[in-house]
Motif scaffolding. Structure first.
Motif, PDB file in Angstrom:
ATOM      1  N   LEU A 181       0.734  -1.218   0.011  1.00 50.90           N
ATOM      2  CA  LEU A 181       0.034   0.062  -0.049  1.00 50.90           C
ATOM      3  C   LEU A 181       0.846   1.368   0.132  1.00 50.90           C
ATOM      4  O   LEU A 181       1.826   1.190   0.618  1.00 50.90           O
ATOM      5  N   GLU A 182       0.437   2.408  -0.559  1.00 49.70           N
ATOM      6  CA  GLU A 182       1.059   3.498  -0.520  1.00 49.70           C
ATOM      7  C   GLU A 182       0.220   4.629   0.202  1.00 49.70           C
ATOM      8  O   GLU A 182      -0.520   4.792   0.254  1.00 49.70           O
ATOM      9  N   VAL A 183       1.205   5.153   0.950  1.00 51.01           N
ATOM     10  CA  VAL A 183       0.928   6.019   2.215  1.00 51.01           C
ATOM     11  C   VAL A 183       1.321   7.417   1.964  1.00 51.01           C
ATOM     12  O   VAL A 183       2.776   7.497   1.793  1.00 51.01           O
TER      13      VAL A 183
ATOM     14  N   VAL B 123       6.048   4.715   1.826  1.00 56.63           N
ATOM     15  CA  VAL B 123       5.348   5.869   2.366  1.00 56.63           C
ATOM     16  C   VAL B 123       6.122   7.399   1.811  1.00 56.63           C
ATOM     17  O   VAL B 123       7.553   7.173   1.587  1.00 56.63           O
ATOM     18  N   ARG B 124       5.259   8.190   1.336  1.00 51.90           N
ATOM     19  CA  ARG B 124       5.868   9.438   0.841  1.00 51.90           C
ATOM     20  C   ARG B 124       5.550  10.448   1.854  1.00 51.90           C
ATOM     21  O   ARG B 124       4.356  10.427   2.529  1.00 51.90           O
TER      22      ARG B 124
ATOM     23  N   TYR C 117      14.427   7.059   7.901  1.00 56.95           N
ATOM     24  CA  TYR C 117      13.447   6.316   8.106  1.00 56.95           C
ATOM     25  C   TYR C 117      12.970   5.643   6.515  1.00 56.95           C
ATOM     26  O   TYR C 117      12.168   4.763   6.381  1.00 56.95           O
ATOM     27  N   GLY C 118      13.877   5.627   5.587  1.00 56.21           N
ATOM     28  CA  GLY C 118      13.721   5.024   4.525  1.00 56.21           C
ATOM     29  C   GLY C 118      12.475   5.642   3.549  1.00 56.21           C
ATOM     30  O   GLY C 118      11.731   4.577   2.735  1.00 56.21           O
ATOM     31  N   CYS C 119      12.093   6.804   3.515  1.00 54.46           N
ATOM     32  CA  CYS C 119      10.768   7.178   3.027  1.00 54.46           C
ATOM     33  C   CYS C 119      11.219   8.122   2.084  1.00 54.46           C
ATOM     34  O   CYS C 119      12.179   8.953   1.967  1.00 54.46           O
ATOM     35  N   GLU C 120      10.253   8.462   0.985  1.00 59.38           N
ATOM     36  CA  GLU C 120      10.558   9.329  -0.196  1.00 59.38           C
ATOM     37  C   GLU C 120      10.002  10.619   0.242  1.00 59.38           C
ATOM     38  O   GLU C 120       8.869  10.996   0.603  1.00 59.38           O
TER      39      GLU C 120
ATOM     40  N   GLU D 175       0.800  17.532  -3.500  1.00 57.63           N
ATOM     41  CA  GLU D 175       0.205  16.760  -4.601  1.00 57.63           C
ATOM     42  C   GLU D 175       1.191  15.637  -5.152  1.00 57.63           C
ATOM     43  O   GLU D 175       0.352  14.845  -5.486  1.00 57.63           O
ATOM     44  N   GLN D 176       2.419  15.838  -5.129  1.00 52.91           N
ATOM     45  CA  GLN D 176       3.069  14.554  -5.380  1.00 52.91           C
ATOM     46  C   GLN D 176       3.153  13.514  -4.402  1.00 52.91           C
ATOM     47  O   GLN D 176       3.175  12.474  -4.886  1.00 52.91           O
ATOM     48  N   ALA D 177       3.020  13.749  -3.280  1.00 57.72           N
ATOM     49  CA  ALA D 177       2.971  12.830  -1.924  1.00 57.72           C
ATOM     50  C   ALA D 177       1.586  12.137  -2.182  1.00 57.72           C
ATOM     51  O   ALA D 177       1.601  10.985  -2.004  1.00 57.72           O
TER      52      ALA D 177
END
Length: 310
Positions: free
Chosen positions: A158-160, A186-187, A203-206, A212-214
Motif C-alpha cells: 500500500l502507498e501512504v 511511504v511518501r 526512515y527510508g521514506c520518499e 500533490e506529489q505525495a
C-alpha cells in the motif's frame, strides 16, 4: 506475541508480532460493541496509567482498555501539579514507589524522549510507551495499521502519504518504522523546516516537494497535527500560509485513488491541517481510528500480560 515484554516502540517489532496484535485487536473490537463491554482476561492484574502530558484520546483509550479487561486501574496525571512530581520527586523515585505497589504494567506518556526506556530498565512491571517526546507512539501506529487493514484487508504494497509536521511527530516515527517493516511505501511532504531530509534518509521514506506529489495515487493520506508546543520560532510562516500550502482539501483528495482513506491522529486543527468538510467526509476514518484505539490497547495489554481469550 509479546507476552512478558515491554512495548517501547515499533523498532525491532517483527511483522508477525504486529499481525498477531492486530488479529487479537479484532476480537476485542467485537467485545467493545457488546452490550456488556467487559471480559475477565486481566482480572486481578494492576495497571497504572501515568501521564506526564495532557491527553484525552490516548489516556481515556488506555483506561477503557484496562476496564474492559477487568484489570485494576490507577490513573495518575502528573501534569497540573497533581502528583509528588510537583514537589521535586524524580521520575525514578516515582517509578520505584509505583513498583513497590506491585503493579503489573505501567503505561507512561512523557515529554522526554526515552523516558519509557529509562523506566523499563529500572522497574519490574511491564512498560508500555503511550508517547515519549519526539521519539515514538507505538500503540497509535498499531491502531492506524488496524484501521488501514480494515479498509484494504492487506498492508504490504500500500502507498501512504504522510503530510505535515514530521519532525516533531512521534506518530510519524512509529508509523514509518512499522510500515517499512510491513512492506508499505511511504511518501512525505510538508514545510522544509518540518520535513528534514536526514530524517527521511533514516526512515527510508520518499520526500516529495509538494503535497500533490505525495498524494498522487496514494491508498492512504495521513495528516499530522502541527505540534506547535514543540516548535521553536521561525518554523512556520503562519498558520494561514500553512493551510494554503499544506492543508488538505477535497480537491487534493482527488489526486489519490478512488478508494483512498483520510486519517489523522487527532486532535484536528480544522481549517489548518484539514479542510473542515473532509474531516467529516466519506473518506475520513478518523473516528474509526479512535474506536480501534481501545481495541488495540486491549490487545497490547492482553498480549503482554497474558490472560483468557475474549
Amino acid at each position: 506475541m509479546i507476552r512478558g515484554q515491554h512495548l517501547l516502540g515499533m523498532r525491532g517489532v517483527p511483522a508477525d508480532t504486529i499481525y498477531g496484535i492486530l488479529d487479537t485487536a479484532r476480537g476485542f473490537k467485537e467485545v467493545s460493541r457488546r452490550t456488556i463491554k467487559k471480559v475477565p482476561s486481566l482480572r486481578g492484574r494492576t495497571v497504572l496509567n501515568v501521564f506526564y502530558e495532557a491527553s484525552t484520546r490516548t489516556r481515556v483509550s488506555f483506561e477503557l482498555a484496562g476496564k474492559r479487561l477487568s484489570a485494576d486501574g490507577v490513573n495518575i496525571s502528573a501534569s497540573g501539579g497533581s502528583t509528588s512530581t510537583s514537589k521535586g520527586e524524580s521520575l525514578l523515585d516515582m517509578a520505584q514507589t509505583l513498583d513497590a505497589m506491585q503493579a503489573d504494567a505501567v503505561i507512561i506518556r512523557h515529554g522526554q524522549s526515552g523516558a519509557p526506556h529509562y523506566l523499563a530498565d529500572r522497574i519490574g512491571a511491564r512498560v508500555i510507551n503511550a508517547g515519549d517526546g519526539q521519539h515514538e507512539h507505538p500503540t497509535q501506529a498499531l491502531l492506524d495499521l488496524m484501521t488501514i487493514r480494515e479498509q484494504f484487508e492487506k498492508l504490504e504494497g500500500l502507498e501512504v502519504a504522510l503530510i505535515g509536521d514530521i519532525r516533531h511527530s512521534r506518530v510519524a516515527r512509529s508509523n514509518l518504522i512499522a510500515m517499512k517493516t510491513l512492506g508499505m511505501k511511504v511518501r512525505v511532504a510538508g514545510p522544509a523546516t518540518l520535513v528534514p531530509k536526514e530524517l527521511c534518509d533514516v526512515y527510508g521514506c520518499e520526500r516529495c516537494d509538494t503535497v500533490e506529489q505525495a498524494m498522487e495515487g496514494a491508498h492512504v493520506v495521513m495528516s499530522l497535527r502541527l505540534q506547535r508546543e514543540r516548535m521553536v520560532s521561525g518554523m512556520l510562516p503562519s498558520l494561514r500560509e500553512y493551510a494554503v500550502e499544506y492543508g488538505i482539501n477535497s480537491k487534493l483528495l482527488e489526486k489519490t485513488r478512488h478508494e483512498a482513506i483520510l486519517m489523522h491522529p487527532g486532535p484536528v486543527n480544522r481549517g489548518v491541517e484539514l479542510a473542515a468538510d473532509i474531516v467529516d467526509g466519506s473518506r475520513s476514518v478518523i473516528l474509526n481510528q479512535v474506536e480501534n484505539g481501545v481495541a488495540v490497547r486491549c490487545a497490547v495489554l492482553y498480549s503482554i500480560l497474558g490472560g483468557e481469550q475474549p
